[in-house]
Design an enzyme around this catalytic site. Structure first.
Site: not given
Ligand code: GDP
Length: 438
Positions: A14-17, A41-42, A224, A332, A415
């Site tokens: 869930d790092e925001g990949k 889940g992305h 993951q 950030l 963001g």
């Molecule tokens: P993944 O599985 O690593 O892709 O993580 P998620 O799918 O759970 O995505 C993370 C969530 O954080 C999504 O809703 C993105 O839109 C959001 N997100 C990603 N990067 C950023 C960021 O830099 N800032 C903010 N506020 N949200 C972000």
């Protein structure tokens, strides 16, 4: 020019990949999933539309990009078809863009029943799996009893394998006080599954090789995070596959030289879903602020994520395990309101200071974080695109994380939008959709 990029998570997922996978697929001709199942889940946000993908590689939304599911992925036909149907409804010609390895193990109903029965029986020792049969499907793979995508092409043989598998697994299910799984229903469903899957089966190693030889960019999409790796993570609170960079090769069928750049996606703080060690977890208001501002709820399960400070010990190890070329620091902006920030620089385990994570969850549970503090910036970084435009305290925080993890931070995400990034260094020209800061 070096071409192929592997995007993976360096924490507990869930790092925001998703955002970077999506941005980078724009420059790729082939996008490869290599491990996990539909437990990943992305979240892709394009304009106002949000799409959550679990199994289909993220590039599927783009024209001229082929997406492949490599042999390292376990595939639930039902989950795949419902995702394909969702994409169809959005006008995405998914059959044209998706190919799948015949060697992918199938997730069948007995895997799901076993997963749920075991978690229930484990009570307070439950791993916190998604209950979707992924672990049991991987178990069958290494036990050499998996029924694979390829088996759908010869249904008579498929049926025999289903009978054997049901006889084997039903004994366990009945032992757990559960209903036996009906082999007939699995065979019946397989007819339709075969019809839909057969045209998608392809020689994935051959496709990767062809793209590589043509000099096209291949993008490997991790799911993951590194600390959930079945060997290197906080075992047994881990996922059932290898999530480290090396798995991209074994899980798709290519050599290590195919990957030119490993992008380690790292949240500016830490989160974890489900049970397991998490030394920097916060139980106070700060944890609540991170969860709320970061919208820390799972894309796959909707489960609330546990939140905590940045753990440099864990990310340093993850960077080492993956040979990370550059880190991408995400979210950030979520920390914009905090007045003081803490960073875990080492652990204390049984009175000893350690700079690397212990092996296994038992020791990890006893690790106490050693923190250093930094002032927060308490101003808006959201949407920033230039390093010099970030508050001094935010720049200092990034610099310190870079020092502690011993890997350069190449990108910073500020963001949700795909152009809300600071590019510190990126070897492949501008990120699509974003001009580099002057
Ligand atoms: P993944 O599985 O690593 O892709 O993580 P998620 O799918 O759970 O995505 C993370 C969530 O954080 C999504 O809703 C993105 O839109 C959001 N997100 C990603 N990067 C950023 C960021 O830099 N800032 C903010 N506020 N949200 C972000």
């Amino acid at each position: 020019m070096a071409n192929s990029v592997l995007v993976l998570g360096t924490q507990w997922g869930d790092e925001g990949k998703g955002k970077f996978v999506d941005v980078l697929t724009q420059q790729a001709s082939l996008v490869v999933r290599f491990q996990g199942g539909h437990n990943a889940g992305h979240t892709l946000v394009i304009g106002d539309e949000q799409t959550v993908l679990h199994l289909v590689p993220s590039g599927v939304l783009r024209e001229n990009v082929m997406c492949v599911i490599g042999n390292g992925v376990v595939v639930s036909p039902d989950a795949l078809f419902s995702e394909m149907d969702m994409l169809h409804e959005r006008g995405v010609p998914v059959e044209e863009r998706l190919r799948i390895s015949g060697a992918c193990p199938l997730i069948l109903p007995y895997h799901i029943a076993l997963d749920q029965a075991r978690e229930k029986a484990a009570g307070e020792h439950a791993i916190g799996t998604t209950g979707r049969g992924i672990g049991p499907a991987y178990e069958d793979k290494v036990a050499r009893r998996a029924i694979r995508v390829q088996d759908l092409l010869t249904l008579q043989r498929f049926d025999e394998k289903v009978d054997l598998a049901c006889a084997y697994h039903n004994a366990t299910l009945i032992g757990h006080g559960m209903h036996a799984v009906d082999a007939g229903a699995i065979k019946h469903a397989a007819r339709e599954q075969a019809r839909r899957l057969a045209p998608l089966i392809a020689d994935i190693p051959g496709m990767i090789d062809a793209h590589r030889r043509a000099g096209n960019r291949i993008m490997f999409e991790g799911a993951q995070g590194t600390l959930l790796d079945v060997d290197h993570g906080t075992y047994p609170f881990v996922t059932s596959s290898n999530t480290v960079a090396g798995a991209a090769c074994s899980g798709s069928g290519c050599g290590p030289g195919t990957i030119d750049y490993v992008l380690g996606i790292t949240k500016a703080y830490t989160t974890r879903v489900g049970a397991g060690p998490f030394p920097t977890e916060l139980f106070d208001d700060v944890g609540a602020v991170l969860g709320e501002r970061g919208n820390e709820f799972g894309a796959t399960t909707g489960r609330q994520r546990r939140c905590g400070w940045f753990d440099a010990v864990a990310v340093r190890r993850a960077s080492m395990l993956n040979g990370v070329t550059g880190l991408c620091l995400t979210k950030l902006d979520v920390m914009d309101t905090l007045d003081t920030l803490k960073i875990c620089t080492a652990y204390e385990l049984d009175g000893q200071r350690i700079d690397h994570p212990p092996i296994g969850a038992d020791d990890y549970e006893r690790c106490v974080p050693i923190y250093e503090s930094m002032p927060g910036w308490q101003s808006k970084t959201e949407g920033a695109t230039q390093l010099s435009g970030l508050p001094k305290a935010a720049q200092d925080y990034i610099a310190r994380l870079q020092e502690l993890t011993e890997v350069p931070v190449h990108l910073v995400s500020t963001g949700r939008e795909r152009n809300e990034n600071v590019i510190i260094e990126w070897p492949y020209g501008d990120l699509p959709g974003q001009e580099r800061a002057p």
